[in-house]
Motif scaffolding. Structure first.
Motif, mmCIF file in Angstrom:
data_model
loop_
_atom_site.group_PDB
_atom_site.id
_atom_site.type_symbol
_atom_site.label_atom_id
_atom_site.label_comp_id
_atom_site.label_asym_id
_atom_site.label_seq_id
_atom_site.Cartn_x
_atom_site.Cartn_y
_atom_site.Cartn_z
ATOM 1 N N ALA A 1 0.820 -1.208 0.000
ATOM 2 C CA ALA A 1 0.000 0.000 0.000
ATOM 3 C C ALA A 1 0.859 1.265 0.000
ATOM 4 O O ALA A 1 0.539 2.228 -0.704
ATOM 5 C CB ALA A 1 -0.938 0.000 1.207
ATOM 6 N N ASN A 2 1.954 1.265 0.752
ATOM 7 C CA ASN A 2 2.773 2.490 0.818
ATOM 8 C C ASN A 2 3.398 2.840 -0.534
ATOM 9 O O ASN A 2 3.611 4.007 -0.835
ATOM 10 C CB ASN A 2 3.834 2.395 1.917
ATOM 11 N N ILE A 3 3.661 1.853 -1.374
ATOM 12 C CA ILE A 3 4.208 2.106 -2.705
ATOM 13 C C ILE A 3 3.123 2.755 -3.581
ATOM 14 O O ILE A 3 3.368 3.752 -4.267
ATOM 15 C CB ILE A 3 4.712 0.802 -3.367
ATOM 16 N N VAL A 4 1.921 2.199 -3.561
ATOM 17 C CA VAL A 4 0.801 2.745 -4.330
ATOM 18 C C VAL A 4 0.491 4.168 -3.848
ATOM 19 O O VAL A 4 0.279 5.077 -4.655
ATOM 20 C CB VAL A 4 -0.449 1.843 -4.224
ATOM 21 N N GLU A 5 0.494 4.375 -2.548
ATOM 22 C CA GLU A 5 0.197 5.688 -1.978
ATOM 23 C C GLU A 5 1.207 6.746 -2.454
ATOM 24 O O GLU A 5 0.821 7.817 -2.931
ATOM 25 C CB GLU A 5 0.238 5.614 -0.451
ATOM 26 N N ILE B 1 -3.202 20.144 -14.533
ATOM 27 C CA ILE B 1 -3.660 18.754 -14.559
ATOM 28 C C ILE B 1 -3.869 18.282 -13.132
ATOM 29 O O ILE B 1 -2.956 18.310 -12.323
ATOM 30 C CB ILE B 1 -2.616 17.828 -15.210
ATOM 31 N N GLY B 2 -5.045 17.831 -12.830
ATOM 32 C CA GLY B 2 -5.311 17.252 -11.522
ATOM 33 C C GLY B 2 -5.228 18.266 -10.399
ATOM 34 O O GLY B 2 -5.084 19.453 -10.605
ATOM 35 N N ALA B 3 -5.338 17.768 -9.216
ATOM 36 C CA ALA B 3 -5.275 18.598 -8.015
ATOM 37 C C ALA B 3 -4.120 18.109 -7.155
ATOM 38 O O ALA B 3 -3.779 16.938 -7.192
ATOM 39 C CB ALA B 3 -6.586 18.477 -7.233
ATOM 40 N N LYS B 4 -3.528 19.008 -6.414
ATOM 41 C CA LYS B 4 -2.452 18.614 -5.508
ATOM 42 C C LYS B 4 -3.064 17.850 -4.349
ATOM 43 O O LYS B 4 -4.022 18.283 -3.740
ATOM 44 C CB LYS B 4 -1.715 19.844 -5.005
ATOM 45 N N LEU B 5 -2.512 16.669 -4.088
ATOM 46 C CA LEU B 5 -3.004 15.839 -2.996
ATOM 47 C C LEU B 5 -1.952 15.679 -1.916
ATOM 48 O O LEU B 5 -0.764 15.701 -2.187
ATOM 49 C CB LEU B 5 -3.360 14.440 -3.500
ATOM 50 N N THR B 6 -2.425 15.493 -0.718
ATOM 51 C CA THR B 6 -1.561 15.130 0.403
ATOM 52 C C THR B 6 -2.213 13.951 1.107
ATOM 53 O O THR B 6 -3.388 13.667 0.915
ATOM 54 C CB THR B 6 -1.399 16.303 1.398
ATOM 55 N N ARG B 7 -1.445 13.282 1.877
ATOM 56 C CA ARG B 7 -1.944 12.176 2.704
ATOM 57 C C ARG B 7 -2.757 11.146 1.924
ATOM 58 O O ARG B 7 -3.875 10.800 2.295
ATOM 59 C CB ARG B 7 -2.758 12.718 3.881
ATOM 60 N N VAL B 8 -2.209 10.635 0.825
ATOM 61 C CA VAL B 8 -2.882 9.556 0.108
ATOM 62 C C VAL B 8 -2.729 8.279 0.933
ATOM 63 O O VAL B 8 -1.637 7.951 1.394
ATOM 64 C CB VAL B 8 -2.286 9.348 -1.302
ATOM 65 N N THR B 9 -3.834 7.591 1.150
ATOM 66 C CA THR B 9 -3.817 6.332 1.894
ATOM 67 C C THR B 9 -4.612 5.283 1.132
ATOM 68 O O THR B 9 -5.608 5.593 0.483
ATOM 69 C CB THR B 9 -4.432 6.490 3.304
ATOM 70 N N CYS B 10 -4.144 4.056 1.217
ATOM 71 C CA CYS B 10 -4.839 2.921 0.610
ATOM 72 C C CYS B 10 -5.129 1.918 1.725
ATOM 73 O O CYS B 10 -4.272 1.677 2.579
ATOM 74 C CB CYS B 10 -3.982 2.266 -0.462
ATOM 75 N N PRO B 11 -6.319 1.318 1.725
ATOM 76 C CA PRO B 11 -6.695 0.433 2.827
ATOM 77 C C PRO B 11 -5.913 -0.874 2.865
ATOM 78 O O PRO B 11 -5.824 -1.511 3.913
ATOM 79 C CB PRO B 11 -8.179 0.164 2.574
ATOM 80 N N THR B 12 -5.349 -1.262 1.733
ATOM 81 C CA THR B 12 -4.620 -2.520 1.643
ATOM 82 C C THR B 12 -3.689 -2.466 0.449
ATOM 83 O O THR B 12 -3.736 -1.519 -0.343
ATOM 84 C CB THR B 12 -5.615 -3.704 1.500
#
Length: 122
Positions: free
Chosen positions: A52-56, A69-80
């Motif tokens: 998950a940390n790699i995908v995040e 393009i797109g929006a600036k994101l912070t704190r991306v988290t994936c449940p698994t």
């Protein structure tokens, strides 16, 4: 003389637009291929999976490559982790700079024993 100038100006504008468009396309990619090794692989439901940390981290860095393009994101988290199986999905979440949350669907495009090609939706 004016005609040559007009043709040159139009040709230059078309060239600039084409280069800008091609650069935007290359930088706005949402697909990534990641190798599966001991530092990137976990087990999810008995299957090899991309941690998950790699995908995040990759999603957060690729979500907003250019201001238009797109929006600036912070704190991306994936449940698994993301199963290394073509068609597998997970929905990650991120926070925009204005504080609003956004869901980010992530899908495996192709999986081999050594790597996973995956993409996210903007």
């Amino acid at each position: 003389m004016q005609r040559k100038f007009l043709v040159g100006a139009v040709g230059g504008a078309v060239t600039v637009a084409a280069v800008f468009g091609a650069g935007t396309h290359l930088l706005s990619r949402t697909q990534s291929t990641t190798g599966l090794d001991e530092s990137t692989t976990v087990s999810v439901g008995g299957h090899k999976a991309l941690a998950a940390n790699i995908v995040e981290g990759r999603t957060e860095s690729m979500y907003h490559p250019l201001p238009w393009i797109g929006a600036k994101l912070t704190r991306v988290t994936c449940p698994t982790g993301l199963k290394a199986v073509a068609g597998a999905t997970v929905t990650c979440a991120g926070t925009k700079s204005d504080g609003k949350n956004v869901d980010i669907p992530v899908t495996v495009v192709k999986a081999t024993a050594d790597s996973v090609t995956w993409k996210f939706e903007r």
